[in-house]
Design an enzyme around this catalytic site. Structure first.
Site, PDB file in Angstrom:
ATOM      1  N   ARG A 181      11.324  -6.928   5.313  1.00 56.08           N
ATOM      2  CA  ARG A 181      11.318  -5.501   5.649  1.00 56.08           C
ATOM      3  C   ARG A 181      11.784  -5.285   7.089  1.00 56.08           C
ATOM      4  NH1 ARG A 181       5.811  -2.130   5.020  1.00 56.08           N
ATOM      5  NH2 ARG A 181       5.300  -3.181   6.971  1.00 56.08           N
ATOM      6  N   LYS A 198       0.827  -1.221   0.000  1.00 56.94           N
ATOM      7  CA  LYS A 198       0.000   0.000   0.000  1.00 56.94           C
ATOM      8  C   LYS A 198       0.860   1.270   0.000  1.00 56.94           C
ATOM      9  CE  LYS A 198      -2.187  -0.691   3.879  1.00 56.94           C
ATOM     10  NZ  LYS A 198      -1.697  -1.966   4.382  1.00 56.94           N
ATOM     11  N   ARG A 227      11.419  -1.938  11.193  1.00 53.73           N
ATOM     12  CA  ARG A 227      10.129  -1.439  11.699  1.00 53.73           C
ATOM     13  C   ARG A 227       9.718  -2.323  12.867  1.00 53.73           C
ATOM     14  NH1 ARG A 227       4.958  -0.106   7.843  1.00 53.73           N
ATOM     15  NH2 ARG A 227       3.722  -1.224   9.401  1.00 53.73           N
ATOM     16  N   ARG A 275      -1.270  -8.824  13.074  1.00 53.34           N
ATOM     17  CA  ARG A 275      -1.778  -7.846  12.096  1.00 53.34           C
ATOM     18  C   ARG A 275      -2.578  -8.542  10.999  1.00 53.34           C
ATOM     19  NH1 ARG A 275       3.800  -5.851  10.875  1.00 53.34           N
ATOM     20  NH2 ARG A 275       2.993  -4.501   9.227  1.00 53.34           N
ATOM     21  N   ARG A 311     -10.353   0.925   8.371  1.00 54.26           N
ATOM     22  CA  ARG A 311      -9.946  -0.455   8.601  1.00 54.26           C
ATOM     23  C   ARG A 311     -10.929  -1.212   9.466  1.00 54.26           C
ATOM     24  NH1 ARG A 311      -3.696   0.136   8.178  1.00 54.26           N
ATOM     25  NH2 ARG A 311      -2.992  -1.817   9.033  1.00 54.26           N
TER      26      ARG A 311
END
Ligand code: ADP
Length: 193
Positions: free
Chosen positions: A122, A8, A128, A139, A83
């Site tokens: 990532r 996204k 992160r 998630r 969401r």
């Protein structure tokens, strides 16, 4: 819209440039708040780290004030919002106040194994704090339980476009452009840009 790791944020950059609209990412706004140590950041840090959603009232407030900023008058791209079904209702009222509407809900689709692979990578590369195995699983659960019903709701309104998010960034960008150009054409007839 799209699950964590669907791309996204990456695709938002291209969309924002092509259609000259600001990309408004709730995740980015929350991470910036955490980094700055603001009261909002202090409030949401533990939620972000655990992979849980920030409460609707806080998120709705952040988005509705952002949509009031001058750069958002001619349109915007929302990345990561709404969401939950409650956020859909909040966005509906916010837009009704301004007599605006959503033109399109774009859903980037990627198989779960590929999402997990991308997020772990990532996590290694960018560090992160929510890109670790445990938080990724949470998630993805939250996405399935709370966000997929949002897509169903928009699908029932006939405004969902689904694109395949596998392959290269450029390949996905091309599919998105093909899906959004006709929608953007409809929008631009209504303005003098
Ligand atoms: P991802 O889609 O990879 O999880 P985001 O940057 O979109 O990444 O979101 C990161 C985190 O920010 C979420 O796990 C959640 O804690 C919070 N967040 C982002 N958007 C929302 C939202 N619309 N409602 C509630 N929490 C949100």
């Amino acid at each position: 819209m799209g699950a964590p790791g669907s791309g996204k944020g990456t695709q938002a950059v291209t969309i924002s440039a092509r259609y000259r609209v600001p990309a408004i990412s709730t995740g980015d706004m929350f991470r910036a708040a955490v980094a700055s140590g603001s009261p909002l950041g202090v409030q949401v840090k533990a939620l972000l780290d655990s992979g849980a959603l920030v409460p609707d009232e806080i998120t709705d407030q952040v988005v509705s004030s952002r949509l009031r900023e001058p750069d958002a008058t001619a349109g915007w791209l929302l990345d990561g919002y709404p969401r939950t079904l409650a956020q859909v209702a909040a966005l509906d009222s916010c837009l009704a106040e301004y007599d605006k509407q959503l033109n399109c809900v774009l859903v980037i689709e990627v198989p779960t194994e590929e999402l997990i692979h991308r997020l772990l990578l990532r996590g290694e590369r960018e560090g992160r704090s929510d890109d670790n195995a445990e938080t990724i699983a949470r998630r993805l659960d939250v996405y399935r339980d709370q966000t997929e019903p949002v897509i169903a709701q928009y699908a029932s309104r006939g405004i969902v476009a689904r694109v395949d998010g596998t392959g290269t960034v450029a390949e996905t960008a091309a599919r998105i452009t093909a899906a959004l150009d006709p929608v953007a054409g409809v929008t631009s007839r209504g303005c003098d840009c």
